[in-house]
Design a protein around this motif. Structure first.
Motif, PDB file in Angstrom:
ATOM      1  N   TYR A 121     -36.566  47.398   3.062  1.00 53.21           N
ATOM      2  CA  TYR A 121     -36.137  46.665   1.605  1.00 53.21           C
ATOM      3  C   TYR A 121     -34.935  46.874   0.831  1.00 53.21           C
ATOM      4  N   GLY A 122     -34.814  48.198   0.560  1.00 51.37           N
ATOM      5  CA  GLY A 122     -33.600  48.773  -0.106  1.00 51.37           C
ATOM      6  C   GLY A 122     -32.328  48.433   0.400  1.00 51.37           C
ATOM      7  N   TRP A 123     -32.382  48.228   1.769  1.00 55.43           N
ATOM      8  CA  TRP A 123     -31.089  47.885   2.480  1.00 55.43           C
ATOM      9  C   TRP A 123     -30.650  46.430   2.206  1.00 55.43           C
ATOM     10  N   ILE A 124     -31.653  45.535   2.425  1.00 55.71           N
ATOM     11  CA  ILE A 124     -31.538  44.364   1.883  1.00 55.71           C
ATOM     12  C   ILE A 124     -31.124  44.152   0.407  1.00 55.71           C
ATOM     13  N   MET A 125     -31.788  44.743  -0.424  1.00 57.42           N
ATOM     14  CA  MET A 125     -31.412  44.772  -1.764  1.00 57.42           C
ATOM     15  C   MET A 125     -29.946  45.248  -1.877  1.00 57.42           C
ATOM     16  N   GLN A 126     -29.438  46.047  -1.266  1.00 58.20           N
ATOM     17  CA  GLN A 126     -27.994  46.814  -1.548  1.00 58.20           C
ATOM     18  C   GLN A 126     -27.149  45.486  -0.985  1.00 58.20           C
ATOM     19  N   LEU A 127     -27.572  44.935   0.178  1.00 63.13           N
ATOM     20  CA  LEU A 127     -26.692  43.986   0.740  1.00 63.13           C
ATOM     21  C   LEU A 127     -26.504  42.910  -0.220  1.00 63.13           C
ATOM     22  N   VAL A 128     -27.557  42.175  -0.700  1.00 63.03           N
ATOM     23  CA  VAL A 128     -27.775  41.004  -1.146  1.00 63.03           C
ATOM     24  C   VAL A 128     -27.352  41.117  -2.715  1.00 63.03           C
ATOM     25  N   ILE A 129     -28.025  41.948  -3.600  1.00 59.25           N
ATOM     26  CA  ILE A 129     -27.781  41.997  -4.748  1.00 59.25           C
ATOM     27  C   ILE A 129     -26.423  42.216  -5.567  1.00 59.25           C
ATOM     28  N   PRO A 130     -25.634  43.265  -4.983  1.00 59.48           N
ATOM     29  CA  PRO A 130     -24.325  43.510  -5.547  1.00 59.48           C
ATOM     30  C   PRO A 130     -23.523  42.220  -5.353  1.00 59.48           C
ATOM     31  N   ARG A 131     -23.584  41.468  -4.295  1.00 59.08           N
ATOM     32  CA  ARG A 131     -22.597  40.547  -3.770  1.00 59.08           C
ATOM     33  C   ARG A 131     -23.022  39.218  -4.807  1.00 59.08           C
ATOM     34  N   TRP A 132     -24.304  39.287  -5.060  1.00 56.32           N
ATOM     35  CA  TRP A 132     -24.777  38.152  -5.966  1.00 56.32           C
ATOM     36  C   TRP A 132     -24.345  38.473  -7.549  1.00 56.32           C
ATOM     37  N   MET A 133     -24.285  39.443  -7.949  1.00 57.28           N
ATOM     38  CA  MET A 133     -24.060  40.062  -9.218  1.00 57.28           C
ATOM     39  C   MET A 133     -22.504  39.759  -9.270  1.00 57.28           C
ATOM     40  N   LEU A 134     -21.962  40.113  -8.370  1.00 56.18           N
ATOM     41  CA  LEU A 134     -20.394  39.973  -8.487  1.00 56.18           C
ATOM     42  C   LEU A 134     -19.910  38.371  -8.782  1.00 56.18           C
ATOM     43  N   SER A 135     -20.771  37.390  -8.145  1.00 64.25           N
ATOM     44  CA  SER A 135     -20.646  36.060  -8.263  1.00 64.25           C
ATOM     45  C   SER A 135     -21.287  35.258  -9.236  1.00 64.25           C
ATOM     46  N   ASN A 136     -21.989  36.055  -9.990  1.00 66.12           N
ATOM     47  CA  ASN A 136     -22.998  35.370 -10.856  1.00 66.12           C
ATOM     48  C   ASN A 136     -22.994  36.078 -12.310  1.00 66.12           C
ATOM     49  N   LEU A 137     -22.648  37.245 -12.215  1.00 59.34           N
ATOM     50  CA  LEU A 137     -22.774  38.057 -13.501  1.00 59.34           C
ATOM     51  C   LEU A 137     -21.277  38.566 -13.747  1.00 59.34           C
ATOM     52  N   PRO A 138     -20.415  37.654 -14.467  1.00 62.82           N
ATOM     53  CA  PRO A 138     -18.926  38.234 -14.585  1.00 62.82           C
ATOM     54  C   PRO A 138     -18.813  39.150 -15.520  1.00 62.82           C
TER      55      PRO A 138
END
Lengths: 366, 509
Positions: A124-141
């Motif tokens: 779960y953590g591995w998936i979170m680490q893969l998904v969330i930082p990328r999403w934050m980079l795109s959606n949370l300037p």
């Protein structure tokens, strides 16, 4: 994603994992065939595979102290993480083969379930680490350092107050009282700028490490200006809405001043509809600003009640609210990103302790 | 108010922000500490004897399930691996220590040719090598894989055994050609009885078809007719069946049944019932047609004149006492003289007739040699021992009870041979009436795939062929199995009893 980007790094580990699992399973199958039954932990193959699994678990646990001793340069983190992930994935099947594909009694079953839980939380953590930082980079300037979210949010509130003071003069009397940020500033280790008082001890630590990240609509704009050409008649309504809604929202949920702000907000929200003639989309202004679309509408209504010269101020206030909204989202996603590791780590420690007990027991009663 | 620079704005980030403990880090450390404490507490709690069940690698089987709660030391010796296949467990000393613990506690089982087995093999002969524990309450300890046996019996050579019996063959797969030796027990019929199954299975039991010596129900003495009343065919001839002579005994466990006395306790469990057949008994199965003219069956030559006189004296005394009991209050000296005198006379007559009848039976045309072979002259015995094995398979068990769905003829074809010729009983008696291993292999197939193929080819009666289906490990079978069908009354003391009964019958007549 991870594999595609670092295939060479992971390929070696994947090969090791496949070799371990396939080799172990084959060996166990041959030994079982020879013995006429499924051989378990006390057999040669069982002990070897169990030892490998135990050593892997020990290696996995070493990731924690390794962070403590990173100054000793114990190898690049990415190698450690790759090994942590892939060897960790191998430990489950190896332990299961070691046990002869059985869970056994209460203790051994507990070990297996803990191992499964550790693996599941790790995945779960591995998936979170893969998904969330990328999403934050795109959606949370406006993303900032997670531990500094409260600090930056308070500074934004201070900046907003100072901007209104510069533009419209001090807050008129009789309006909603603003939250006192002196205590909060001290507890948050804040540095005040532009004539605000600040602690020398704290200030000595401050150096330039880069500008606050600001992208999107406000990109390139100066955060603060020394003078504004605005219509002074808007002072009343802007200060009024700022004190009643915007300031409450900017300080909402910030540790240390949360209680005070919440208390002030509650009192202010009850009067919000009476303080302005133009802004009454909702009795709960804070919840209006939490939504991007509703905040846009809210500010649009506010602009309609002010002269066009105040747009620059209102744009800036909207920008602060937008940042605060992103900070709130970042806080939530950071909890998804980091909270699993507490579960993962605690169960790993529990597993490690019980593993030692299992080894002692196995040697005694094998 | 002056315009702030980017440098100034960047100052809002604390350079040493990482020194402050992040809430996530604090939570992680707290959770890790909780995991550590919880693990230590649970491990310490589990190590106590009362909670030993926590540490068990699995539930014990039903037979040992009471010890699930009582601690590992009930069976395990500290730091002595209980399994021979454990990495550090394979030594004769460890095996002996563990086996002794089983035997001293509850079990008292024999080894498996221990004296003839090399230590390199014995170090694997631990109880737990075959009887695997901790595999759940429903796991059977006695349904064992062939591997347990094949590991030695595949090459049962001098490398494993000392003083090896040369006739012991290798075995690794029952249904494979060469995978199991032929049945040694069936190589030769040790019996001395001249008996023709062919003749006895013919209607009326003629020596050959059309023979006039056929038996009808009215030809046998009245007291035996009820026994064969439902065996009469349409022509009035007696048609025997297998069950007329081969009667099932009560359910018994394989080798535990010694069969020497009906009073012996017999261990029997519902899941392991086997049926034996009672030995053929002359007075039950033969006498209806083979009446010896009132002479007892089972005599020997130990009939001295003195013994006969002594028997007579005892018999006279017994008859007198019987007469006194029958006429209480009468003076024996007066009123019993005549009946006692008559009794004595009849006893003497019977006794006089006994010796010539015995000689007649022993003559070349006498009844004895019709079925028996005469013992050598000078022998105490009149005839050779029948030597009929009570159990034919000396190294295996054949549970008749589990083969009841199979027709007798399937395994005893020789007993059902139809012939138009006369029979030579002696020649036929030397034929073993039990089919060999090939017959067993028709149903007992070891490989599941082959078994499925046979089943698919419309043969529903297929069965597994595991070693433990026929063989037992904990019994050295040779001393127990050869239970010869000894005539139980060939001893001289019993001779006298037979004679006494004969005389009493004569006196009564």
């Amino acid at each position: 994603m991870l594999l595609a980007r670092n295939f060479k790094l992971h390929a070696g580990w994947i090969l090791v994992v496949i070799t371990l699992i396939v080799g172990g399973a084959s060996w166990q199958a041959v030994a079982s065939q020879n013995a006429g039954r499924s051989v378990g932990g006390s057999s040669l193959v069982g002990i070897v595979l169990g030892s490998i699994a135990a050593m892997i678990i020990l290696f996995e646990l070493l990731l924690w102290p390794r962070k403590k001793f990173r100054k000793y340069k114990l190898g690049p983190t990415r190698y450690w993480m790759a090994g942590h992930i892939w060897l960790g994935l191998a430990s489950g099947p190896l332990a299961f083969i070691h046990a002869g594909y059985r869970f056994g009694g209460t203790f051994s079953s507990l070990l297996m379930y803990l191992l499964i839980f550790v693996l599941a939380s790790g995945i779960y953590g591995w998936i979170m680490q893969l998904v969330i930082p990328r999403w934050m980079l795109s959606n949370l300037p406006s993303e900032t350092i997670s531990g500094q979210i409260d600090d930056v949010a308070v500074q934004n509130a201070l900046d907003a107050r100072r901007m209104l003071t510069v533009a419209y003069g001090p807050k008129p009397d009789g309006l909603t009282k603003l939250a006192n940020l002196d205590d909060a500033s001290a507890s948050l280790n804040l540095v005040r700028v532009a004539g605000q008082s600040f602690s020398k001890d704290t200030a000595q630590k401050q150096v330039v490490v880069g500008a606050v990240q600001r992208r999107g609509p406000s990109r390139g704009r100066s955060n603060l200006q020394s003078d504004f050409d605005v219509d002074p008649s808007d002072s009343s309504i802007v200060w009024k809405e700022y004190a009643a809604v915007i300031d409450v929202y900017l300080l909402n949920g910030i540790q240390g001043i949360r209680t005070r702000v919440a208390r002030v907000a509650t009192a202010q929200q009850q009067r919000i509809g009476h303080h302005t003639k133009v802004v009454h989309p909702s009795r709960d202004g804070v919840s209006q600003l939490q939504s991007y679309q509703k905040a846009k509408n809210w500010f649009s209504l506010l602009r309609g009640g002010c002269s066009p010269s105040s747009s620059v101020i209102l744009d800036r206030l909207e920008d602060f609210c937008d940042q605060k909204r992103q900070f709130d989202i970042q806080r939530r996603t950071q909890s998804w990103l980091h909270s699993w590791i507490a579960v993962h780590a605690s169960i790993s420690v529990l597993l490690g302790v019980l593993l030692v007990a299992h080894v002692i027991l196995a040697i005694r009663y094998m | 108010m002056t315009k702030t620079t980017g440098k100034e704005r960047s100052r809002r980030i604390d350079r040493f922000y990482y020194e402050a403990l992040d809430p996530f880090v604090r939570f992680k450390r707290f959770a890790g500490l909780c995991g550590l404490i919880l693990g230590l507490v649970y491990a310490a709690w589990s190590f106590s004897t009362s909670n030993a069940v926590q540490m068990s690698s699995g539930d014990l089987s039903h037979a040992h399930s009471a010890w699930n709660e009582t601690g590992c030391e009930q069976c395990h010796l500290p730091n002595v691996p209980i399994r021979p296949d454990a990495l550090f467990g394979s030594s004769v000393e460890n095996v002996k220590l563990n086996n002794d613990k089983c035997n001293s506690k509850c079990h008292s089982v024999t080894g498996h040719f221990d004296a003839r087995t090399l230590s390199v093999v014995l170090q694997h002969e631990s109880c737990s090598e075959c009887h695997r524990e901790h595999l759940g309450k429903d796991f059977s300890l006695v349904e064992l894989s062939d591997k347990n046996c094949v590991r030695c019996h595949r090459q049962i050579s001098s490398s494993l055994l000392v003083n090896i019996d040369k006739s012991v063959g290798n075995a690794f797969d029952f249904s494979a050609a060469g995978g199991h030796p032929d049945f040694r027990s069936l190589s030769k019929d040790p019996g001395t009885i001249k008996f023709s199954h062919v003749q006895h299975m013919r209607p009326g039991q003629p020596g050959k078809p059309g023979d006039l010596t056929i038996k009808r129900l009215n030809d046998i003495p009245p007291q035996y007719r009820s026994q064969y009343a439902n065996r009469v065919d349409a022509d009035g001839l007696i048609q025997l069946t297998c069950a007329d002579c081969h009667a099932q005994d009560s359910p018994v466990n394989g080798y535990e049944y010694s069969g020497s006395s009906s009073n012996e306790p017999r261990q029997s469990t519902p899941s392991n019932e086997h049926y034996l057949y009672r030995p053929i008994d002359f007075d039950t199965h033969c006498i209806a047609c083979h009446d010896l003219g009132g002479m007892p069956h089972g005599l020997n030559r130990a009939l001295s004149k003195e013994a006969l006189q002594s028997t007579l004296a005892k018999t006279q005394l017994e008859v007198t006492k019987e007469a006194l009991r029958a006429s209480p209050g009468q003076d024996a000296s007066d009123n019993l003289v005549e009946p006692v005198s008559k009794t004595k006379e009849s006893i003497m007559r019977s006794l006089d007739e006994f010796q010539p009848r015995l000689e007649a039976l022993l003559s070349d045309n006498g009844w004895c040699i019709k079925c028996h072979q005469l013992a050598p002259k000078g022998s105490k015995e009149i005839v050779l021992e029948s030597n009929l094995p009570k159990r034919w398979f000396q190294g295996a068990v054949f549970p008749h009870g589990e083969h009841m769905m199979v027709d007798c003829k399937a395994c005893h074809q020789q007993a059902f041979v139809q012939s138009d010729q006369g029979v030579d009983s002696q020649e036929e008696a030397s034929i073993v009436m039990i089919a060999g291993i090939e017959n067993c292999r028709e149903c007992h197939i070891s490989k599941p795939l082959d078994r499925a193929k046979v089943f698919a080819n419309s043969q529903p009666s297929v069965a597994q062929a595991n070693c433990v289906d026929c063989h037992r490990y904990h019994v050295d079978p040779s001393p127990n199995i050869i239970n010869k069908n000894q005539a139980s009354h060939v001893f001289s003391s019993e001779n006298l009893e037979l004679v006494r009964q004969y005389v009493m019958r004569g006196a009564a007549q």
